[in-house]
Structure formats: C-alpha cells, structure tokens
Design an enzyme around this catalytic site. Structure first.
Site, mmCIF file in Angstrom:
data_model
loop_
_atom_site.group_PDB
_atom_site.id
_atom_site.type_symbol
_atom_site.label_atom_id
_atom_site.label_comp_id
_atom_site.label_asym_id
_atom_site.label_seq_id
_atom_site.Cartn_x
_atom_site.Cartn_y
_atom_site.Cartn_z
ATOM 1 N N GLU A 159 -16.504 0.377 -7.864
ATOM 2 C CA GLU A 159 -17.208 1.512 -7.278
ATOM 3 C C GLU A 159 -18.374 0.819 -6.555
ATOM 4 O O GLU A 159 -18.542 -0.293 -6.385
ATOM 5 C CB GLU A 159 -17.835 2.438 -8.428
ATOM 6 C CG GLU A 159 -18.614 1.792 -9.466
ATOM 7 C CD GLU A 159 -19.311 2.744 -10.503
ATOM 8 O OE1 GLU A 159 -19.563 3.609 -10.221
ATOM 9 O OE2 GLU A 159 -19.346 2.296 -11.669
ATOM 10 N N GLU A 213 0.878 -1.386 -0.065
ATOM 11 C CA GLU A 213 0.077 -0.061 0.123
ATOM 12 C C GLU A 213 0.963 1.243 -0.048
ATOM 13 O O GLU A 213 1.853 1.314 0.789
ATOM 14 C CB GLU A 213 -0.801 0.067 1.284
ATOM 15 C CG GLU A 213 -1.650 1.185 1.614
ATOM 16 C CD GLU A 213 -2.632 1.630 0.503
ATOM 17 O OE1 GLU A 213 -3.274 1.032 0.023
ATOM 18 O OE2 GLU A 213 -2.306 2.941 0.091
ATOM 19 N N THR A 222 -12.263 3.499 0.281
ATOM 20 C CA THR A 222 -12.895 2.714 1.228
ATOM 21 C C THR A 222 -12.905 3.902 2.559
ATOM 22 O O THR A 222 -13.822 3.753 3.387
ATOM 23 C CB THR A 222 -12.186 1.586 1.465
ATOM 24 O OG1 THR A 222 -11.921 0.934 0.612
ATOM 25 C CG2 THR A 222 -12.686 0.795 2.477
ATOM 26 N N CYS A 251 -15.318 15.327 22.758
ATOM 27 C CA CYS A 251 -16.334 14.802 22.366
ATOM 28 C C CYS A 251 -16.891 13.346 22.105
ATOM 29 O O CYS A 251 -18.164 13.084 22.278
ATOM 30 C CB CYS A 251 -16.460 15.572 20.869
ATOM 31 S SG CYS A 251 -16.035 17.171 20.658
ATOM 32 N N HIS A 274 -25.334 -2.986 1.020
ATOM 33 C CA HIS A 274 -26.330 -2.871 0.081
ATOM 34 C C HIS A 274 -27.067 -4.409 0.126
ATOM 35 O O HIS A 274 -26.443 -5.446 -0.013
ATOM 36 C CB HIS A 274 -26.174 -2.607 -1.234
ATOM 37 C CG HIS A 274 -25.724 -0.975 -1.537
ATOM 38 N ND1 HIS A 274 -26.498 -0.040 -1.342
ATOM 39 C CD2 HIS A 274 -24.486 -0.234 -1.698
ATOM 40 C CE1 HIS A 274 -26.086 1.130 -1.320
ATOM 41 N NE2 HIS A 274 -24.939 1.150 -1.545
ATOM 42 N N CYS A 301 -15.847 19.312 17.771
ATOM 43 C CA CYS A 301 -14.700 20.108 17.850
ATOM 44 C C CYS A 301 -13.670 19.771 16.805
ATOM 45 O O CYS A 301 -12.587 20.443 16.439
ATOM 46 C CB CYS A 301 -14.013 20.357 19.187
ATOM 47 S SG CYS A 301 -12.710 18.797 19.608
#
Ligand SMILES: Cc1cc2nc3c(=O)[nH]c(=O)nc-3n(C[C@H](O)[C@H](O)[C@H](O)COP(=O)(O)OP(=O)(O)OC[C@H]3O[C@@H](n4cnc5c(N)ncnc54)[C@H](O)[C@@H]3O)c2cc1C
Length: 495
Positions: free
Chosen positions: A352, A34, A44, A418, A52, A453
């Site tokens: 896709e 990679e 991704t 948060c 789906h 934030c």
C-alpha cells in the site's frame, strides 16, 4: 518466445515493472506476466500520484526505509525514463488549534526518518495558498515531496525493461507454482492460463492478490490483504483550485483527504479510506463522495463542485505484516523478503502507500537480496537506461508542431479536443515497444479522454484508428480487454 527463464515476475504494476527494469541491467532471462490486457491496471492505476517525502511513514519500518531511499531516486528516474515528475514540496495543514500539536509529531517523524521539514505559521501558509480555511493554525512543509504521473512512470519502466530484453506476457494469469521433483520445496516455475514457464526464481509482485500468491507458495498463511478503497474527485483543469500539495493532519488509518494539483493541471480531491471485501470493486459511493467533498472543503472551503469532471476509486493493498524491527509495534509493513521455507521465491506484499514512491528502492532491494542469495548478477555491457518518450503535441512550440505535421500529417488531426491529442500520438502508442491495444491503454499513455467530455468526442475515432492500425474489426476493439468491447453489432454496411 521461450518457456525457460531465470526470473519470472508476477504482476505488472509499478512494483513489478520497476523490478523488471532494474533486473534488465543484468544478463538474465526475465519474464514479466500480467493477467490484464495492459501494464498499470491495478492499484498503480488509481492513486494520489504523490512522491512522498517520508514524514508519514513510522520510523523503523520498511515503509519508512524504502520511502526515504526512493524519494531522491525520482529525479534521475524521470530523466532516464522521460515521464512526468515535479518536486513540488508538500504540506500537512492543521486546521484549528487542536490539530496544531500534531504537526510537531510529524516534524519529529520527518526528522527521525531523515527528511528535512519545517513548521510554518498560519499566516505564511495562507500567503502560500490563499484559498485555505481561515482557521488554519500552521503547517508542516516538506520540500522533498513531489507529484508524478504514475501511469507514465510504470509504462516507461516496463518499456525500458522490454527494450533491454525482458519479455512481457499480457493476458497471462498466474495459477500455481511448479515444484522441483528432486529438491524439497523448491519453486521451479509457474503454471498460467497460457501454459507453463520454468525459472530459477519467481517474484511475487501481484499487488492486491499478493497474499493469494504467497499462500500458494506455502508462505505466511496468516498474511491477509484487505482492499482499502479510496475515492476521488477530479476537477477541471481550466479552473485551478490550489497551487500546492495539501494534506490534512492524518487519521489513524490513512494520510487523509488531500487537495492537490496534478501534473496535467487538474485538481484532485481525495481519497477516503474504507476497508471492503471485494478486491475488484472500484465503484464510487454517494457516501464516499460526500465524505471526500467535506474533507476537501475542510482545507479549501472554496472548492467548487460545479468544476468536478470525473470521479474514480482505487484500492490499496493493505497488508497485516508486523514490522520486523522489534522496537516498533506496527502491523501494516511491507513484506520484502526471500522466505527461508521455500527456495526460489521473492515475496513482495502489503504494497500500500507509499509503494508507488518506494518502488525504485524496492527494485534495488530485490537485486541485493538475489545477490545475497548467491545469484550471479552479471551486468550487461549494452544496457540502455534511456526510454525515449514520444512527442506530446500539446507540449511542443508552434514551430516544432509545424515540423511534426510536415513529417507526418496525422499529427495535424486532433482527435481529443479537450486534451488536444492527435492521431499521430495515438498511432505512435499503438506501435510502441509495448503496443497500446485498447482505449484505456491509449488513454493512460496520451491522457486522451480525461477532459470535460470524458471521451465522448474521441471514442469513435479511437475505435476506428485502433481497428485500422491493428488490422481488426471495430467490433473487436475494447475499452480494457475482452468483455469490454464498445460495439456489439453492425446496424448497416459501410457505403
Ligand atoms: C487510493 C490510493 C492512493 C494512493 N496514493 C499513493 C501516493 O500518493 N503515493 C504512493 O507512493 N503510493 C500511493 N498509493 C499506493 C500505490 O498506488 C500502491 O502501493 C502501488 O501502486 C502498488 O503497486 P503494485 O505494483 O504492488 O500493485 P498493482 O499496481 O496492483 O500491480 C499488481 C499487478 O499484478 C497483477 N496480478 C495480480 N494477480 C495476478 C495473477 N494471478 N497473475 C498475473 N497478474 C496478476 C494485477 O493485475 C496488477 O496489474 C495509493 C494507493 C491507493 C489505492
């Protein structure tokens, strides 16, 4: 690390990582390369996170076949790899009487693809989702739909592959193929920016760049990937906007602008679909923002823009491969094959949507293709399908939190206020099977910095922790790898 392998996979998105995980069951030497500093940084990393059901894909295409095969795999996969997934069901919502007949077309598609679906009335749909447009004329409900954590799924698959012996080389960019000197058109490895690696097979899982990889192999010169940008709004999780995964009636080029809850409790609105030139352009545009806002409000008019906390864009690797089924006139199918004109090459392209959903089935298909090509796929006796997740402090009961803090006081120090992520969790990710070495890598694994934030409070602390744990100077710590360092000089020496 060695330099000779049985199989090399190019690209550590969901397709490459699931394929690596599936292949790790067999007694093979596998290398996953990679070019980024982490896994899951391409297509991704930015999508709708929907698993789906299979009612969008055109029947008879590879997209439909892989989608339908993969959808039921997600329950066991998420159990084994311990990442977030929920089988929520999904809706296509028709607004206005003119859209209502299109639901029948998608019901027919669902039935042809073999996924259960039913049309429900406008009244029932508004009972299930009270904030919907009052002009809703009906909806298609597909119970097999779901939502997942794409970052979690991909990282967990890669970790499980690594636990089972796959070697991962980050920062390693494929440049070209190595060819056999003795046999015509046989690939025997790759040349990268980190040197040469030989192998009997190379698998192309390079996402947006899969066309360039296959052209270097001399395969499908007519195949092109167009980056198709999709932009999103993320809404504050303290302001719940919808309960259900709501798609509009799809357009000719995309599934349309959806409004959906995420597994982390936010609401996501998007994406639009715009073909662009630059495969690295992830910018959002004012026009795009207005388009998705209008699209979201078409379904849910009460969406409140004051609760938008972030915007982002993803790029779909939209291919132009014709469907192999002669009865289907369709030109955006997946490419999943071992081309005849080249030996030692597995070609995965045009990934896709729904390739996030389909990735486990694509991985399984790759195993079958290798076996058919004569590869001995000897199963390992010690393959472990389980990737143990690390503790997520905010999900634990008070009792369990107390036990964890007693064992390791770093779990008692909250770094991201948060999202309530502790120092203990950050340290665990830095020392995980695939070490998180950048701010974004920590973010993808812990969800830190994704709240209101957007990292303003936690970032300096995370830089400090990364530097300490990695034994580096804070000046070396980056957002997403070389060139994105946060700090560029010291203003004073530590006292
Ligand atoms: C807006 C949007 C919404 C979507 N929504 C959904 C959805 O809801 N459900 C769904 O199922 N799918 C969805 N998708 C599709 C899904 O996200 C992609 O199909 C899927 O993530 C593709 O995975 P990949 O592994 O093929 O590609 P990527 O994730 O792009 O991975 C390819 C990897 O290869 C690496 N690479 C490229 N070239 C080289 C090289 N030369 N050397 C080394 N490494 C290289 C890249 O750095 C990258 O990490 C959506 C996509 C978008 C953009």
């Amino acid at each position: 690390m060695r330099s000779e392998y049985d199989i090399i996979i190019i690209g550590a998105g969901v397709v490459g990582c699931m394929t690596a995980r599936w292949l790790s069951r067999y007694a093979l030497r596998i290398l996953l390369v990679e070019r980024s500093s982490d896994v899951c940084t391409g297509a991704t990393a930015a999508n709708s996170a929907v698993v789906h059901a299979g009612y969008h894909a055109v029947p008879g295409t590879l997209k439909a076949e892989m989608n339908i095969k993969a959808n039921p795999m997600w329950d066991l996969l998420s159990e084994e790899l311990q990442f977030g997934f929920a089988r929520t069901g999904a809706y296509i919502v028709a607004v206005g009487e003119e859209e209502r007949p299109k639901l029948d077309m998608f019901l027919d598609r669902a039935q042809k693809n073999g996924t259960p679906a039913q049309i429900i009335s406008a009244k029932e749909m508004r009972r299930r989702e009270p904030g919907l447009n009052s002009e809703v004329s009906g909806a298609l409900f597909v119970p097999a739909g779901g939502i997942c954590d794409p970052w979690g799924a991909t990282i967990a698959a890669a970790e499980n592959a690594v636990m089972n012996g796959v070697e991962l080389r980050l920062g390693t960019e494929f440049k070209d193929f190595l060819w056999s000197g003795e046999e015509a058109r046989r690939i025997v490895g790759i040349r990268t920016n980190q040197g040469r690696f030989t192998s009997r097979w190379v698998i192309n899982a390079a996402g947006l760049f899969a066309d360039e990889v296959m052209h270097k192999a001399g395969v499908r010169p007519e195949f092109r990937i167009t980056p198709r940008r999709g932009e999103y709004f993320v809404m504050d999780r303290h302001q719940i906007q919808v309960q259900n995964v709501l798609f509009p009636v799809p357009t000719a080029v995309s599934k349309g602008i959806l409004v959906t809850p995420t597994l982390h409790g936010n609401t996501l609105v998007g994406p639009n679909a715009e073909n662009i030139e630059d495969k690295t352009d992830m910018d959002v545009t004012p026009e795009g923002m207005n388009e998705i806002w209008d699209g979201g409000r078409k379904l849910v008019p009460g969406l409140d823009r004051r609760h938008v906390i972030a915007v982002f864009a993803g790029l779909r690797p939209a291919g132009n491969a014709p469907c192999l089924n002669p009865d289907v006139n369709y030109h955006h199918d997946f490419v999943i094959d071992i081309p005849e004109e080249v030996k030692g090459f597995v070609n995965l392209g045009g990934m896709e949507s729904p390739a996030l959903t389909a990735a486990p089935a694509i991985a399984e298909r790759v195993i079958g293709m290798l076996r058919d090509a004569g590869e001995t796929m000897a199963p390992k006796t010690d393959w472990n399908p389980i990737r143990p997740a690390r503790p997520v402090f905010r999900h634990l009961t008070h009792e369990k939190q107390a036990v964890l803090v007693a064992e390791d006081p770093r779990y008692g120090r909250v770094v991201c206020r948060c999202e309530y992520v502790t120092e203990g969790e950050i340290v665990a990710e830095i020392h995980a099977p695939i070490p998180a070495t950048t701010y974004d890598a920590i973010k993808r694994r812990t969800w830190l910095g994704t709240g209101r934030c957007l990292g303003g409070f936690d970032m300096p602390r995370v830089v400090d922790i990364l530097a300490r744990e990695l034994g580096k100077d804070p000046l070396e710590i980056s957002k997403k790898g070389h060139g994105s360092e946060f700090l560029f000089r010291r203003t004073k020496e530590a006292g």
